[in-house]
Write a protein that holds these residues in place. Structure first.
Motif, PDB file in Angstrom:
ATOM      1  N   THR A   1      -6.479   0.380  14.865  1.00  0.00           N
ATOM      2  CA  THR A   1      -7.940   0.006  16.183  1.00  0.00           C
ATOM      3  C   THR A   1      -7.952  -1.453  16.030  1.00  0.00           C
ATOM      4  OG1 THR A   1      -9.149   1.973  15.832  1.00  0.00           O
ATOM      5  CG2 THR A   1     -10.084   0.619  16.473  1.00  0.00           C
ATOM      6  N   ILE A   2      -7.902  -1.602  17.627  1.00  0.00           N
ATOM      7  CA  ILE A   2      -7.738  -3.699  17.299  1.00  0.00           C
ATOM      8  C   ILE A   2      -9.269  -3.958  17.646  1.00  0.00           C
ATOM      9  CG2 ILE A   2      -7.307  -3.269  19.752  1.00  0.00           C
ATOM     10  CD1 ILE A   2      -5.871  -5.781  19.156  1.00  0.00           C
ATOM     11  N   SER A   3     -10.088  -4.894  17.347  1.00  0.00           N
ATOM     12  CA  SER A   3     -10.880  -4.921  17.732  1.00  0.00           C
ATOM     13  C   SER A   3     -11.029  -6.944  17.498  1.00  0.00           C
ATOM     14  CB  SER A   3     -12.051  -4.596  16.542  1.00  0.00           C
ATOM     15  OG  SER A   3     -11.952  -5.224  15.329  1.00  0.00           O
ATOM     16  N   ARG A   4     -12.248  -7.578  18.320  1.00  0.00           N
ATOM     17  CA  ARG A   4     -12.610  -8.668  18.154  1.00  0.00           C
ATOM     18  C   ARG A   4     -14.045  -8.971  18.169  1.00  0.00           C
ATOM     19  NH1 ARG A   4     -10.152 -11.059  23.333  1.00  0.00           N
ATOM     20  NH2 ARG A   4     -10.647 -12.637  22.144  1.00  0.00           N
ATOM     21  N   ALA A   5     -14.047  -9.917  17.328  1.00  0.00           N
ATOM     22  CA  ALA A   5     -15.869 -10.607  16.611  1.00  0.00           C
ATOM     23  C   ALA A   5     -15.299 -11.682  17.693  1.00  0.00           C
ATOM     24  CB  ALA A   5     -15.885 -10.201  15.130  1.00  0.00           C
ATOM     25  N   HIS A   6     -16.240 -12.018  18.317  1.00  0.00           N
ATOM     26  CA  HIS A   6     -16.898 -13.161  19.109  1.00  0.00           C
ATOM     27  C   HIS A   6     -17.348 -14.033  18.259  1.00  0.00           C
ATOM     28  CE1 HIS A   6     -14.616 -11.728  22.916  1.00  0.00           C
ATOM     29  NE2 HIS A   6     -15.265 -10.983  23.011  1.00  0.00           N
ATOM     30  N   ALA A   7     -18.217 -13.640  17.719  1.00  0.00           N
ATOM     31  CA  ALA A   7     -19.179 -14.782  16.777  1.00  0.00           C
ATOM     32  C   ALA A   7     -18.700 -15.410  16.193  1.00  0.00           C
ATOM     33  CB  ALA A   7     -20.583 -13.956  16.694  1.00  0.00           C
ATOM     34  N   ARG A   8     -16.883 -14.912  16.133  1.00  0.00           N
ATOM     35  CA  ARG A   8     -16.416 -15.444  13.952  1.00  0.00           C
ATOM     36  C   ARG A   8     -14.795 -15.310  14.540  1.00  0.00           C
ATOM     37  NH1 ARG A   8     -17.285 -11.274   9.351  1.00  0.00           N
ATOM     38  NH2 ARG A   8     -19.965 -10.777   9.554  1.00  0.00           N
ATOM     39  N   SER A   9     -14.878 -15.789  15.816  1.00  0.00           N
ATOM     40  CA  SER A   9     -13.879 -15.810  16.436  1.00  0.00           C
ATOM     41  C   SER A   9     -12.497 -15.301  15.657  1.00  0.00           C
ATOM     42  CB  SER A   9     -13.381 -17.636  16.647  1.00  0.00           C
ATOM     43  OG  SER A   9     -14.410 -18.167  17.542  1.00  0.00           O
ATOM     44  N   THR A  10     -12.480 -14.090  15.644  1.00  0.00           N
ATOM     45  CA  THR A  10     -11.395 -13.500  14.446  1.00  0.00           C
ATOM     46  C   THR A  10     -10.943 -11.597  15.590  1.00  0.00           C
ATOM     47  OG1 THR A  10     -12.470 -14.524  12.860  1.00  0.00           O
ATOM     48  CG2 THR A  10     -11.387 -12.284  12.526  1.00  0.00           C
ATOM     49  N   MET A  11     -10.008 -11.317  15.020  1.00  0.00           N
ATOM     50  CA  MET A  11      -9.758 -10.379  15.210  1.00  0.00           C
ATOM     51  C   MET A  11      -9.178  -9.413  14.510  1.00  0.00           C
ATOM     52  SD  MET A  11      -6.162 -10.004  18.175  1.00  0.00           S
ATOM     53  CE  MET A  11      -5.541 -10.400  16.624  1.00  0.00           C
TER      54      MET A  11
ATOM     55  N   VAL B   1       0.946  -0.943  -0.008  1.00  0.00           N
ATOM     56  CA  VAL B   1       0.045  -0.406  -0.016  1.00  0.00           C
ATOM     57  C   VAL B   1       0.733   1.624   0.303  1.00  0.00           C
ATOM     58  CG1 VAL B   1      -0.071   0.317   2.367  1.00  0.00           C
ATOM     59  CG2 VAL B   1      -1.964   1.305   0.473  1.00  0.00           C
ATOM     60  N   GLN B   2      -0.017   2.019  -0.880  1.00  0.00           N
ATOM     61  CA  GLN B   2       1.072   3.469  -0.633  1.00  0.00           C
ATOM     62  C   GLN B   2       1.168   4.094   0.207  1.00  0.00           C
ATOM     63  OE1 GLN B   2      -0.329   5.442  -3.982  1.00  0.00           O
ATOM     64  NE2 GLN B   2       1.346   5.755  -4.857  1.00  0.00           N
ATOM     65  N   ALA B   3       1.768   4.988   1.056  1.00  0.00           N
ATOM     66  CA  ALA B   3       1.590   5.773   2.369  1.00  0.00           C
ATOM     67  C   ALA B   3       0.487   6.663   2.517  1.00  0.00           C
ATOM     68  CB  ALA B   3       3.218   6.296   2.498  1.00  0.00           C
ATOM     69  N   GLY B   4      -0.079   6.245   3.629  1.00  0.00           N
ATOM     70  CA  GLY B   4      -1.251   7.493   3.185  1.00  0.00           C
ATOM     71  C   GLY B   4      -3.162   6.510   3.573  1.00  0.00           C
ATOM     72  N   GLY B   5      -2.548   4.780   2.932  1.00  0.00           N
ATOM     73  CA  GLY B   5      -3.510   3.898   3.208  1.00  0.00           C
ATOM     74  C   GLY B   5      -3.895   2.923   4.171  1.00  0.00           C
ATOM     75  N   SER B   6      -4.392   2.773   3.077  1.00  0.00           N
ATOM     76  CA  SER B   6      -5.010   1.788   4.820  1.00  0.00           C
ATOM     77  C   SER B   6      -5.519   0.564   4.361  1.00  0.00           C
ATOM     78  CB  SER B   6      -6.941   2.004   5.163  1.00  0.00           C
ATOM     79  OG  SER B   6      -6.572   3.307   5.404  1.00  0.00           O
ATOM     80  N   LEU B   7      -5.157  -0.360   5.672  1.00  0.00           N
ATOM     81  CA  LEU B   7      -5.079  -1.769   5.789  1.00  0.00           C
ATOM     82  C   LEU B   7      -6.067  -3.084   6.702  1.00  0.00           C
ATOM     83  CD1 LEU B   7      -1.706  -3.055   3.719  1.00  0.00           C
ATOM     84  CD2 LEU B   7      -3.369  -3.376   3.201  1.00  0.00           C
ATOM     85  N   ARG B   8      -6.588  -3.240   6.354  1.00  0.00           N
ATOM     86  CA  ARG B   8      -7.102  -4.356   7.874  1.00  0.00           C
ATOM     87  C   ARG B   8      -6.833  -5.352   7.652  1.00  0.00           C
ATOM     88  NH1 ARG B   8     -13.613  -6.157   9.458  1.00  0.00           N
ATOM     89  NH2 ARG B   8     -13.143  -7.229   7.714  1.00  0.00           N
ATOM     90  N   LEU B   9      -5.667  -5.872   8.873  1.00  0.00           N
ATOM     91  CA  LEU B   9      -6.071  -7.740   8.984  1.00  0.00           C
ATOM     92  C   LEU B   9      -6.158  -8.407  10.135  1.00  0.00           C
ATOM     93  CD1 LEU B   9      -1.866  -6.646   9.912  1.00  0.00           C
ATOM     94  CD2 LEU B   9      -3.042  -6.781   8.275  1.00  0.00           C
ATOM     95  N   SER B  10      -6.897  -9.121   9.086  1.00  0.00           N
ATOM     96  CA  SER B  10      -7.723 -10.152   9.874  1.00  0.00           C
ATOM     97  C   SER B  10      -6.347 -11.344  10.613  1.00  0.00           C
ATOM     98  CB  SER B  10      -8.712 -10.948   8.970  1.00  0.00           C
ATOM     99  OG  SER B  10      -9.317  -9.896   8.496  1.00  0.00           O
ATOM    100  N   CYS B  11      -7.609 -12.162  11.575  1.00  0.00           N
ATOM    101  CA  CYS B  11      -6.567 -13.156  12.770  1.00  0.00           C
ATOM    102  C   CYS B  11      -7.442 -14.244  12.738  1.00  0.00           C
ATOM    103  CB  CYS B  11      -5.857 -12.987  13.488  1.00  0.00           C
ATOM    104  SG  CYS B  11      -5.003 -14.603  14.933  1.00  0.00           S
ATOM    105  N   ALA B  12      -8.166 -14.859  12.884  1.00  0.00           N
ATOM    106  CA  ALA B  12      -9.049 -16.079  12.788  1.00  0.00           C
ATOM    107  C   ALA B  12      -8.674 -16.743  13.437  1.00  0.00           C
ATOM    108  CB  ALA B  12      -9.449 -17.246  11.380  1.00  0.00           C
ATOM    109  N   ALA B  13      -9.321 -17.348  14.372  1.00  0.00           N
ATOM    110  CA  ALA B  13      -8.597 -18.464  15.618  1.00  0.00           C
ATOM    111  C   ALA B  13      -9.552 -19.563  16.021  1.00  0.00           C
ATOM    112  CB  ALA B  13      -8.254 -17.820  16.640  1.00  0.00           C
ATOM    113  N   SER B  14      -9.151 -20.751  16.162  1.00  0.00           N
ATOM    114  CA  SER B  14      -9.597 -22.030  16.667  1.00  0.00           C
ATOM    115  C   SER B  14      -8.144 -22.847  17.223  1.00  0.00           C
ATOM    116  CB  SER B  14      -9.917 -22.700  15.030  1.00  0.00           C
ATOM    117  OG  SER B  14      -8.617 -22.768  14.697  1.00  0.00           O
ATOM    118  N   GLY B  15      -8.797 -23.394  17.354  1.00  0.00           N
ATOM    119  CA  GLY B  15      -8.537 -24.349  18.786  1.00  0.00           C
ATOM    120  C   GLY B  15      -8.052 -24.135  19.990  1.00  0.00           C
ATOM    121  N   PHE B  16      -9.317 -23.233  20.765  1.00  0.00           N
ATOM    122  CA  PHE B  16      -9.117 -22.619  22.204  1.00  0.00           C
ATOM    123  C   PHE B  16     -10.338 -22.395  21.775  1.00  0.00           C
ATOM    124  CE2 PHE B  16      -8.282 -18.504  21.858  1.00  0.00           C
ATOM    125  CZ  PHE B  16      -7.440 -18.005  20.359  1.00  0.00           C
ATOM    126  N   SER B  17     -10.935 -21.545  23.568  1.00  0.00           N
ATOM    127  CA  SER B  17     -12.140 -20.811  23.425  1.00  0.00           C
ATOM    128  C   SER B  17     -11.664 -19.722  23.628  1.00  0.00           C
ATOM    129  CB  SER B  17     -12.614 -20.661  25.148  1.00  0.00           C
ATOM    130  OG  SER B  17     -13.484 -20.132  25.486  1.00  0.00           O
TER     131      SER B  17
END
Length: 124
Positions: free
Chosen positions: A69-79, A12-28
């Protein structure tokens, strides 16, 4: 087995945006704090942002506060990590991690499991 699957990196170019995702499994997912770390070439891995089990407490590195900004979605087990106003110095491999406790850890010592990384490259 615990799995933390990071995605969303790219160029991405400077000044741009990205959204990273982290899908979790195997634990509560709801019971643990989780976070994002990054490692730039030739540098040590550092914490970027972390969030507690309920999503009510977050921590940010000074270098990203106000832009990420960090966030988490419990229903999707995703950060998520929403990254805005990206700078060339944000270029690094970004890793997601599960902490040993429900709290939002602020150091590598708090990490229990690491996910694989996703590369973010910011061009000037």
């Amino acid at each position: 087995d615990v799995q933390l699957q990071a995605s969303g990196g790219g160029l991405v170019q400077a000044g741009g945006s990205l959204r990273l995702s982290c899908a979790a499994s195997g634990f509560s997912f709801d019971d643990y704090g989780i976070g994002w770390f990054r490692q730039a070439p030739g540098k040590e891995r550092e914490v970027v942002a972390s969030i507690n089990w309920r999503g009510s407490n977050t921590n940010y590195a000074d270098s990203v506060r106000g832009r990420f900004t960090i966030s988490r979605a419990h229903a999707r087990s995703t950060m998520y990590l929403q990254m805005n106003n990206l700078k060339p110095e944000d270029t690094a491999v970004y890793y997601c991690a599960q902490f040993r406790t429900p709290e939002a850890a602020t150091s590598l010592r708090g990490v229990h499991y690491w996910g694989q990384g996703t590369l973010v490259t910011v061009s000037s």
